[in-house]
Design a protein around this motif. Structure first.
Motif, PDB file in Angstrom:
ATOM      1  N   ARG A   1    -105.600   2.513 -17.869  1.00 29.44           N
ATOM      2  CA  ARG A   1    -106.140   1.204 -17.166  1.00 29.44           C
ATOM      3  C   ARG A   1    -105.188  -0.154 -17.997  1.00 29.44           C
ATOM      4  O   ARG A   1    -105.057  -0.202 -19.222  1.00 29.44           O
ATOM      5  CB  ARG A   1    -107.463   1.078 -17.446  1.00 29.44           C
ATOM      6  CG  ARG A   1    -107.899  -0.377 -17.030  1.00 29.44           C
ATOM      7  CD  ARG A   1    -109.394  -0.314 -17.041  1.00 29.44           C
ATOM      8  NE  ARG A   1    -110.291   0.803 -16.529  1.00 29.44           N
ATOM      9  CZ  ARG A   1    -110.285   0.693 -15.182  1.00 29.44           C
ATOM     10  NH1 ARG A   1    -110.084  -0.279 -14.342  1.00 29.44           N
ATOM     11  NH2 ARG A   1    -111.162   1.872 -14.695  1.00 29.44           N
ATOM     12  N   TYR A   2    -104.789  -0.822 -17.146  1.00 30.50           N
ATOM     13  CA  TYR A   2    -104.052  -2.057 -17.425  1.00 30.50           C
ATOM     14  C   TYR A   2    -104.994  -3.124 -16.839  1.00 30.50           C
ATOM     15  O   TYR A   2    -105.203  -3.355 -15.927  1.00 30.50           O
ATOM     16  CB  TYR A   2    -102.666  -2.250 -16.734  1.00 30.50           C
ATOM     17  CG  TYR A   2    -102.007  -3.341 -17.010  1.00 30.50           C
ATOM     18  CD1 TYR A   2    -101.345  -3.620 -18.507  1.00 30.50           C
ATOM     19  CD2 TYR A   2    -102.009  -4.630 -16.631  1.00 30.50           C
ATOM     20  CE1 TYR A   2    -100.661  -4.728 -18.657  1.00 30.50           C
ATOM     21  CE2 TYR A   2    -101.252  -5.657 -16.482  1.00 30.50           C
ATOM     22  CZ  TYR A   2    -100.444  -5.949 -17.938  1.00 30.50           C
ATOM     23  OH  TYR A   2    -100.027  -6.929 -18.241  1.00 30.50           O
ATOM     24  N   SER A   3    -105.207  -4.114 -17.782  1.00 27.02           N
ATOM     25  CA  SER A   3    -105.966  -5.336 -17.408  1.00 27.02           C
ATOM     26  C   SER A   3    -105.600  -6.658 -17.884  1.00 27.02           C
ATOM     27  O   SER A   3    -105.011  -6.713 -19.109  1.00 27.02           O
ATOM     28  CB  SER A   3    -107.336  -5.288 -17.827  1.00 27.02           C
ATOM     29  OG  SER A   3    -107.680  -4.907 -19.073  1.00 27.02           O
ATOM     30  N   MET A   4    -105.864  -7.565 -17.196  1.00 27.57           N
ATOM     31  CA  MET A   4    -105.412  -8.793 -17.345  1.00 27.57           C
ATOM     32  C   MET A   4    -106.451  -9.786 -17.203  1.00 27.57           C
ATOM     33  O   MET A   4    -107.158  -9.790 -16.378  1.00 27.57           O
ATOM     34  CB  MET A   4    -104.326  -9.447 -16.678  1.00 27.57           C
ATOM     35  CG  MET A   4    -102.996  -8.729 -16.749  1.00 27.57           C
ATOM     36  SD  MET A   4    -101.655  -8.778 -15.794  1.00 27.57           S
ATOM     37  CE  MET A   4    -101.603 -10.716 -15.564  1.00 27.57           C
ATOM     38  N   HIS A   5    -106.914 -10.906 -18.043  1.00 24.56           N
ATOM     39  CA  HIS A   5    -107.913 -11.898 -17.945  1.00 24.56           C
ATOM     40  C   HIS A   5    -107.357 -13.119 -18.212  1.00 24.56           C
ATOM     41  O   HIS A   5    -106.778 -13.416 -19.455  1.00 24.56           O
ATOM     42  CB  HIS A   5    -109.037 -11.406 -19.047  1.00 24.56           C
ATOM     43  CG  HIS A   5    -110.185 -12.234 -18.628  1.00 24.56           C
ATOM     44  ND1 HIS A   5    -110.989 -12.309 -17.676  1.00 24.56           N
ATOM     45  CD2 HIS A   5    -110.581 -13.446 -19.394  1.00 24.56           C
ATOM     46  CE1 HIS A   5    -112.012 -13.187 -17.946  1.00 24.56           C
ATOM     47  NE2 HIS A   5    -111.648 -13.735 -18.868  1.00 24.56           N
TER      48      HIS A   5
ATOM     49  N   LEU B   1    -104.184  -2.625 -22.575  1.00 24.16           N
ATOM     50  CA  LEU B   1    -103.833  -1.322 -22.243  1.00 24.16           C
ATOM     51  C   LEU B   1    -104.717  -0.349 -22.604  1.00 24.16           C
ATOM     52  O   LEU B   1    -105.110  -0.276 -24.098  1.00 24.16           O
ATOM     53  CB  LEU B   1    -102.287  -1.077 -22.399  1.00 24.16           C
ATOM     54  CG  LEU B   1    -101.769   0.226 -21.845  1.00 24.16           C
ATOM     55  CD1 LEU B   1    -101.762   0.071 -20.176  1.00 24.16           C
ATOM     56  CD2 LEU B   1    -100.139   0.315 -22.296  1.00 24.16           C
ATOM     57  N   ASN B   2    -105.250   0.955 -21.932  1.00 21.20           N
ATOM     58  CA  ASN B   2    -106.057   1.543 -22.415  1.00 21.20           C
ATOM     59  C   ASN B   2    -105.461   3.027 -22.026  1.00 21.20           C
ATOM     60  O   ASN B   2    -105.376   3.264 -20.657  1.00 21.20           O
ATOM     61  CB  ASN B   2    -107.664   1.556 -22.097  1.00 21.20           C
ATOM     62  CG  ASN B   2    -108.327   2.552 -22.566  1.00 21.20           C
ATOM     63  OD1 ASN B   2    -108.409   3.593 -21.964  1.00 21.20           O
ATOM     64  ND2 ASN B   2    -109.124   2.312 -23.535  1.00 21.20           N
TER      65      ASN B   2
ATOM     66  N   GLN C   1    -106.262   2.332 -27.542  1.00 22.18           N
ATOM     67  CA  GLN C   1    -106.551   1.157 -26.908  1.00 22.18           C
ATOM     68  C   GLN C   1    -105.603  -0.006 -27.459  1.00 22.18           C
ATOM     69  O   GLN C   1    -105.388   0.000 -28.671  1.00 22.18           O
ATOM     70  CB  GLN C   1    -108.004   0.384 -26.845  1.00 22.18           C
ATOM     71  CG  GLN C   1    -108.320  -0.774 -26.435  1.00 22.18           C
ATOM     72  CD  GLN C   1    -108.510  -0.853 -24.848  1.00 22.18           C
ATOM     73  OE1 GLN C   1    -109.141  -0.018 -24.431  1.00 22.18           O
ATOM     74  NE2 GLN C   1    -108.284  -2.012 -24.552  1.00 22.18           N
ATOM     75  N   LEU C   2    -104.803  -0.932 -26.709  1.00 20.69           N
ATOM     76  CA  LEU C   2    -103.717  -1.961 -27.077  1.00 20.69           C
ATOM     77  C   LEU C   2    -104.431  -3.076 -26.539  1.00 20.69           C
ATOM     78  O   LEU C   2    -104.325  -3.266 -25.291  1.00 20.69           O
ATOM     79  CB  LEU C   2    -102.567  -1.599 -26.704  1.00 20.69           C
ATOM     80  CG  LEU C   2    -101.410  -2.632 -27.107  1.00 20.69           C
ATOM     81  CD1 LEU C   2    -101.274  -2.685 -28.877  1.00 20.69           C
ATOM     82  CD2 LEU C   2     -99.935  -1.993 -26.578  1.00 20.69           C
ATOM     83  N   ASN C   3    -104.981  -4.136 -27.165  1.00 22.74           N
ATOM     84  CA  ASN C   3    -105.288  -5.328 -26.980  1.00 22.74           C
ATOM     85  C   ASN C   3    -104.406  -6.476 -27.175  1.00 22.74           C
ATOM     86  O   ASN C   3    -103.848  -6.351 -28.285  1.00 22.74           O
ATOM     87  CB  ASN C   3    -106.797  -5.330 -27.644  1.00 22.74           C
ATOM     88  CG  ASN C   3    -107.844  -4.560 -27.185  1.00 22.74           C
ATOM     89  OD1 ASN C   3    -108.001  -4.186 -26.150  1.00 22.74           O
ATOM     90  ND2 ASN C   3    -108.424  -4.245 -28.282  1.00 22.74           N
TER      91      ASN C   3
END
Length: 172
Positions: free
Chosen positions: A92-96, A119-120, A138-140
């Motif tokens: 999972r890739y996420s952006m906020h 990125l998880n 998990q990479l934050n």
């Protein structure tokens, strides 16, 4: 879509004499007008995408702060995530995105807008007797964005901003 009329809002503040202690006073009324929406899409069976938007205007009314923006509340936030799950793994890739916002009632100080990306990679689960083990990595804050993770609204010493974490790695 929403419109709220908030009466007798309590507003946090600090004084030089009070040190780091926070006090509260009546800040009058607020008007909150906005819209929130989410779109989710699964282009194929093992992939999902989601986009969320929250946009609003939050202002004081009927007080000495009439027309000022409510501190601590960004007008725009956008969240995007994309996930694929081949076999037993999930990536999972996420952006906020968080818009800039004021940190005091008189609207003299503002945060910077920022965009965080994470990125998880995880496993759906490995059976170990009666237990289930779900390893993850998990990479934050992938791009090491500088941002305020929290704020002290109306700080007496103008120490409004608490810095957020840089890039972090977690595994378990």
């Amino acid at each position: 879509v929403y419109r709220l009329h908030v009466r007798d809002r309590l507003v946090a503040f600090q004084t030089e004499a009070g040190g780091e202690r926070t006090f509260f006073r009546n800040g009058g009324d607020n008007i909150h007008v906005g819209v929130e929406a989410t779109v989710a899409w699964s282009p194929v069976s093992d992939a999902d995408m989601e986009l969320s938007l929250a946009h609003g205007r939050y202002t004081f009314r009927n007080s000495d702060l009439d027309g000022n923006h409510l501190p601590g509340v960004p007008e725009t936030q956008i969240h995007f995530s994309a996930a694929v799950s081949p076999g037993k793994f999930l990536l999972r890739y996420s952006m906020h995105f968080v818009d800039s916002y004021y940190v005091d009632d008189v609207n003299s100080a503002k945060t910077d807008a920022y965009l965080l990306a994470d990125l998880n990679l995880s496993h759906r689960g490995i059976q170990a007797g009666t237990a289930m083990v779900r390893p993850f990595l998990q990479l934050n804050n992938i791009y090491e964005e500088k941002y305020a993770s929290s704020d002290t609204i109306n700080s007496s010493r103008r120490r409004y901003y608490d810095p957020g974490s840089g890039r972090t790695v977690q595994a378990g």
